[in-house]
Structures are given as C-alpha cells and as structure tokens.
Design an enzyme around this catalytic site. Structure first.
Site, PDB file in Angstrom:
ATOM      1  N   ASP A 178      22.335  55.136  37.819  1.00 46.10           N
ATOM      2  CA  ASP A 178      21.380  56.091  37.235  1.00 46.10           C
ATOM      3  C   ASP A 178      21.457  57.445  37.911  1.00 46.10           C
ATOM      4  O   ASP A 178      21.966  57.584  39.032  1.00 46.10           O
ATOM      5  CB  ASP A 178      19.949  55.534  37.275  1.00 46.10           C
ATOM      6  N   GLU A 234      18.155  53.240  41.167  1.00 43.56           N
ATOM      7  CA  GLU A 234      18.009  53.773  42.531  1.00 43.56           C
ATOM      8  C   GLU A 234      17.105  54.978  42.566  1.00 43.56           C
ATOM      9  O   GLU A 234      16.300  55.157  43.475  1.00 43.56           O
ATOM     10  CB  GLU A 234      19.402  54.137  43.086  1.00 43.56           C
TER      11      GLU A 234
HETATM   12  C1  LIG Z   1      23.046  68.230  62.565  1.00 47.79           C
HETATM   13  C2  LIG Z   1      23.622  67.883  61.288  1.00 47.79           C
HETATM   14  C3  LIG Z   1      23.146  68.658  60.086  1.00 47.79           C
HETATM   15  C4  LIG Z   1      23.172  67.754  58.963  1.00 47.79           C
HETATM   16  C5  LIG Z   1      22.761  68.292  57.689  1.00 47.79           C
HETATM   17  C6  LIG Z   1      22.410  67.163  56.783  1.00 47.79           C
HETATM   18  C7  LIG Z   1      22.727  67.458  55.391  1.00 47.79           C
HETATM   19  C8  LIG Z   1      22.260  66.387  54.492  1.00 47.79           C
HETATM   20  C9  LIG Z   1      23.366  65.828  53.753  1.00 47.79           C
HETATM   21  C10 LIG Z   1      23.231  64.932  52.851  1.00 47.79           C
HETATM   22  C11 LIG Z   1      21.967  64.285  52.448  1.00 47.79           C
HETATM   23  C12 LIG Z   1      22.081  63.830  51.059  1.00 47.79           C
HETATM   24  C13 LIG Z   1      21.103  62.769  50.762  1.00 47.79           C
HETATM   25  C14 LIG Z   1      21.555  62.097  49.498  1.00 47.79           C
HETATM   26  C15 LIG Z   1      20.873  60.811  49.262  1.00 47.79           C
HETATM   27  C16 LIG Z   1      19.629  61.000  48.480  1.00 47.79           C
HETATM   28  C17 LIG Z   1      19.439  59.919  47.486  1.00 47.79           C
HETATM   29  C18 LIG Z   1      18.168  60.184  46.731  1.00 47.79           C
HETATM   30  O1  LIG Z   1      17.995  61.195  46.119  1.00 47.79           O
HETATM   31  N1  LIG Z   1      17.245  59.255  46.777  1.00 47.79           N
HETATM   32  C19 LIG Z   1      15.933  59.407  46.177  1.00 47.79           C
HETATM   33  C20 LIG Z   1      15.391  58.015  45.985  1.00 47.79           C
HETATM   34  C21 LIG Z   1      14.098  57.986  45.292  1.00 47.79           C
HETATM   35  C22 LIG Z   1      13.533  56.605  45.274  1.00 47.79           C
HETATM   36  C23 LIG Z   1      12.164  56.561  44.652  1.00 47.79           C
HETATM   37  N2  LIG Z   1      11.161  56.519  45.621  1.00 47.79           N
HETATM   38  C24 LIG Z   1      15.036  60.191  47.112  1.00 47.79           C
HETATM   39  O2  LIG Z   1      15.220  60.159  48.324  1.00 47.79           O
HETATM   40  O3  LIG Z   1      14.127  60.862  46.603  1.00 47.79           O
HETATM   41 ZN    ZN Z   2      21.942  58.777  44.948  1.00 48.70          ZN
HETATM   42 ZN    ZN Z   3      19.603  61.036  43.875  1.00 50.61          ZN
END
Ligand SMILES: CCCCCCCC/C=C\CCCCCCCC(=O)N[C@@H](CCCCN)C(=O)O
Ligand code: ZN
Ligand code: ZN
Length: 478
Positions: A102, A166
């Site tokens: 999704d 998800e």
């Molecule tokens: C010192 C190091 C610097 C690091 C910088 C970090 C950069 C971050 C990089 C990537 C993060 C991406 C996260 C992706 C995963 C997110 C998945 C997502 O959107 N999940 C939703 C799930 C919702 C579930 C319902 N409650 C969410 O989190 O909202």
């Molecule tokens: Zn995701």
């Molecule tokens: Zn996402």
C-alpha cells in the site's frame, strides 16, 4: 562448514549481471506496479480493487517465483502475501524480507507527472511508492525471479512478507502474518524492512554519504485533547471558549519540546562511528562525547530531521471545533501525533504531555499508542546486520561507513518482535533531503539506475545469506 556447523553442498555463486533485456523488463515491471493505485486512505478505507489487481500483477510479472516447487505462496488477510522459500539446508534458521504494497494518497496537485502514471523522465521513474515502498517489494521479487531463472537454489530458508496495510497500521497484514508464523513455531534469524537509506547531505559539514541501518524505531501515540463548554449565544461570550482553551493547550505542547534524550542509544554510536569523517573541530568533539555530549545534543536539535533523532516529537495534526458562526462551541478537539524516543515509554510521554498542558479542563484520550521498538544487535555476531553491512560494501564500494541508527517513522517490522530480536531497517538507495521530503510528499521518484542497484543488492544479499561463514569485518572498521 555451514554457519550452523553442518556440511552442505552449495549452488555456485551467480554474478549480478543483468542483460539489457532484463534491465528493461525490470524497470517496466516497477512502472506497472506504480500504476496500480493501492492507496490506504484510512484503516477502514483501502483501495481493495487495486490490492486485488496487485495480487494478479505479481503473479504475471514474476511467474517463476509462483511456479517454483520449493516456494510456497499464501494470501493472508485477503490482500497480503507470504512466500516461504524452503532452502536446501533446513537446519539453517530462516530470515525474512519485508515490504508493503500500500501507499499513502497522492492528489495530482504539485506533481510534475501524475503520481500513478509511473512515467519515466530524465532517467527517473516517478510516482507514489517509488521510494515507499514498491521499490523494495518489486526489487525483492525481481531478484528472486532472476536467481530462480538462473537455477539458483537458496540454501538458507527465507520468507518474503508483503503487507497490504502498513500505511494505516499493519493489523490486517503484517500482524496476521506474524501470528501465523508464530503459530507454526517459526523463529527468524533476522528481518530486513524499509526505514533507512544511504544518507547523503543530511548532516551539515559531512560531505560523504553513509549507510544507516536502523536497529530500532520510535514508538508513537495519537493523543486526542478535548475541551467541553456549555454552548450559548456568541453575542455575550464567556471569557474563554473551548477553542481558546484548547488552542492554548496545544500551543503549549508545540512550544515545549520533549526532553532531548541523546545519550547512550544507537544515535550516539552512529555519531561516534562517523566522527572521523568530519573536519576539525567536529571530529574531536564527536570523538569525545563523554565531554561534549551536551554540545552535540544541542547541535542535533538544529534541523528537523536530526532533532527527530534525539527526542520525542510533538506534531499537532488535527483540530476540529465549532458548529456555527454565532454559537459558542460546545466542544473542541485536537489530535497530537507524538513519535516516542527509544529512551522513553508511552506512559512517560503521556505524563509529560499532561504536565505541559497543566489544565484540568483539557481531557486526554489516548487513541492508540505503542512503545519504541527494542534495539537490535549490531555487533560482529549479529548475522542480519553483518550481512547487510557486507552487501552494502560489495554493491556500493564507494560507501565505507555503515552505522546503526533509529527509524523516525514506523514500519511493519514492529509486528514481528515475537519472531526475532534482529530487525534491520534499510533500503539500499541513496537518499538526499529532497528525496526524504518526497516520501508521503510530491514528486516521489527513483532513478532507473538506483532501482537496478536495489535489485542487485537483494540478489547479492540472498546469496550472502547462503555463505559458509559470517561476513568478515571490513578493513576500514578494524
Ligand atoms: C545522524 C544521521 C542523520 C539521519 C537522517 C535521517 C533521515 C531519515 C531517513 C529516512 C527515514 C525514512 C522513514 C521511512 C519509513 C516511514 C514509513 C512510514 O511512513 N510509516 C508510517 C506508518 C503509519 C502507521 C499507522 N500508524 C508512519 O510512520 O507514519
Ligand atoms: Zn513505507
Ligand atoms: Zn509510508
């Protein structure tokens, strides 16, 4: 000798070279996946027509996976898919690769090309899901398809779990798959899911990209704040209305950040490992966190992303109140979305929020919440982490820094803590801050070359998991 000490015959290693025809086929397959609008609007509103179509689509584009006798496929929770690749050495503990079908909604506004067109422009495939997370899903399936076509027989058993919800919780997909595997008595060596990247340009002064494997993920809480008042005529208003009281309460929450928790967790380890890559004096400061910890914690607060890595964040996401222009509002409601730092718990954060608001007229209701995820091991014995590290070094030879970190979002992997202590979140893709903003935003895109590399990465990872020995430490890390 195998990793568990058993003699075993192995199929020879297959180089990850893909023909021109295969490269075209794989990118067209990704475009086709993007064109199916598998949107989760809310936990009650999923595009089930698209989810069904997606099930048909993967059968069509990955026929070998579905026809292979040692691969068992089942549909779970109506739209999620679970594959069990038996592996020729059942004594080896299985692992699992995760991805989700999704995507979040994507209205056309602001996009350079329609978000579900899957159009290719200037070497990039555009569309919702190109980074989150159809790229992973298609790369996992594509890599397996290509290995099978080359007659590769995996040695270590593994699972592939493709969740369908998800983006709205994972309760009907990942959670059901997890329960099913638990009922079958399965324990996994490790899990690889989405949640981090090869990060490029996120830290000021650090020019070199580095790979961050997230070994934990933040908890979350959706908190509803409500104020009730007796309604009445707006011509003789009380000193304060439900809207005024609630606005002040949420404003206090927004203006009062939760404590900075930078300390002993994975982020400290990450910065220490990155220290030598910084110019003077940052290299000295980061190498001496026993002395400069307060300075570094404040430095991490300076941008929104690094700030999210050191504290529980507080986002005011919804506000509803009022029934008519001339009626004193009987009720005002707001929703606050908090992402909980791995060093805190739901209960601690709830108490802090109540203390910050400090107004008995505001009622609190926890809509849903879960604690941060345990920290998975990243030492030399941690098979999943070491296999990822080894594969990163071989597929991205220019990357010589791999660090553990935390995932600021939530992933389906949180439903699998009953099956393993080794949960690793890593997408083998270069990500710049602009790319980060495109996830759930506009103009989400992946370069054709990056997608091919992602397929190559999984192709190599599966073979690395079948190797005789634990991966050796990288020279740079000795
Ligand atoms: C010192 C190091 C610097 C690091 C910088 C970090 C950069 C971050 C990089 C990537 C993060 C991406 C996260 C992706 C995963 C997110 C998945 C997502 O959107 N999940 C939703 C799930 C919702 C579930 C319902 N409650 C969410 O989190 O909202
Ligand atoms: Zn995701
Ligand atoms: Zn996402």
């Amino acid at each position: 000798k195998g990793l568990l000490g058993k003699e075993h015959e192995r199929t020879p290693r297959i180089t990850s070279h893909f023909s021109q025809k295969e490269r075209v086929t794989m990118k067209e397959a990704l475009k086709g996946a993007i064109q199916i609008p598998t949107v989760s609007f809310s936990s009650k509103e999923l595009n089930t027509t698209a989810l069904t179509e997606f099930g048909r689509y993967i059968r069509k584009v990955f026929p070998t996976v579905f026809q292979t006798s040692f691969i068992q496929h089942e549909v779970v929770g109506e739209y999620s898919h679970l594959f069990m690749v038996r592996g020729s050495d059942p004594s080896l503990q299985p692992y699992m690769l995760l991805a989700h079908i999704d995507v979040v909604p994507a209205p056309d506004e602001g996009w350079d090309v329609p978000p579900f067109s899957g159009l290719e422009r200037d070497g990039f495939i555009y569309g919702r899901g190109t980074l989150d997370n159809k790229n992973s899903l298609m790369a996992i399936m594509q890599a397996l398809e290509l290995l099978l076509i080359r007659n590769y027989i995996p040695r270590r058993p593994f699972f592939i779990a493709l969740g369908h919800d998800e983006e709205v919780s994972g309760v009907n997909g990942a959670q059901k798959i997890s329960a099913l595997l638990q009922a079958r008595g399965i324990q996994l060596a490790f899990i690889v899911d989405e949640g981090s990247f090869i990060l490029d340009g996120f830290i000021p002064n650090l020019k070199k990209p580095f790979a961050m494997i997230s070994v934990s993920e933040k908890g979350a809480m959706n908190l509803m704040l409500q104020v009730n008042m007796t309604p009445g005529h707006s011509s003789a208003p009380p000193k304060e209305t439900s809207i005024g009281i609630l606005s002040a309460a949420v404003s206090r929450l927004e203006q009062t950040p939760m404590p900075n928790m930078f300390g002993d967790g994975p982020m400290k380890m990450a910065l220490q490992q990155l220290a030598n890559e910084f110019p003077f004096p940052a290299n000295i400061i980061l190498s001496n966190l026993w002395l400069f910890r307060p300075l570094v914690s404040r430095w991490m607060e300076r941008n929104d992303i690094t700030n999210a890595l050191v504290r529980t964040t507080t986002a005011l996401t919804m506000f509803n109140a009022g029934v008519k222009v001339n009626v004193i509002p009987p009720v005002a409601q707001a929703i606050v979305n908090l992402r909980i730092d791995p060093a805190q718990t739901v209960q601690e954060v709830l108490k802090l929020a109540k203390d910050i608001v400090a107004d008995d007229r505001v009622q609190f209701q926890v809509l849903d919440a879960f604690d941060p995820l345990p920290v998975s091991p990243s030492d030399y014995q941690a098979l999943g982490y070491q296999l990822l590290r080894q594969t990163i070094h071989s597929v991205f030879p220019e990357i010589n820094i791999v660090v553990p970190g935390i995932c600021i979002g939530n992933t389906d992997s949180r439903h699998y803590t009953n099956l393993t202590t080794g949960i690793y979140r890593f997408n083998p893709i270069y990500l710049q801050p602009q790319g980060f903003r495109s996830i759930h935003g506009i103009n989400e895109k992946i370069s054709v070359q990056a997608y091919e590399t992602q397929v190559k990465f999984i192709f190599e990872l599966i073979q690395n998991a079948d190797a005789d020995r634990m991966p050796a430490p990288h020279l740079h890390e000795l």
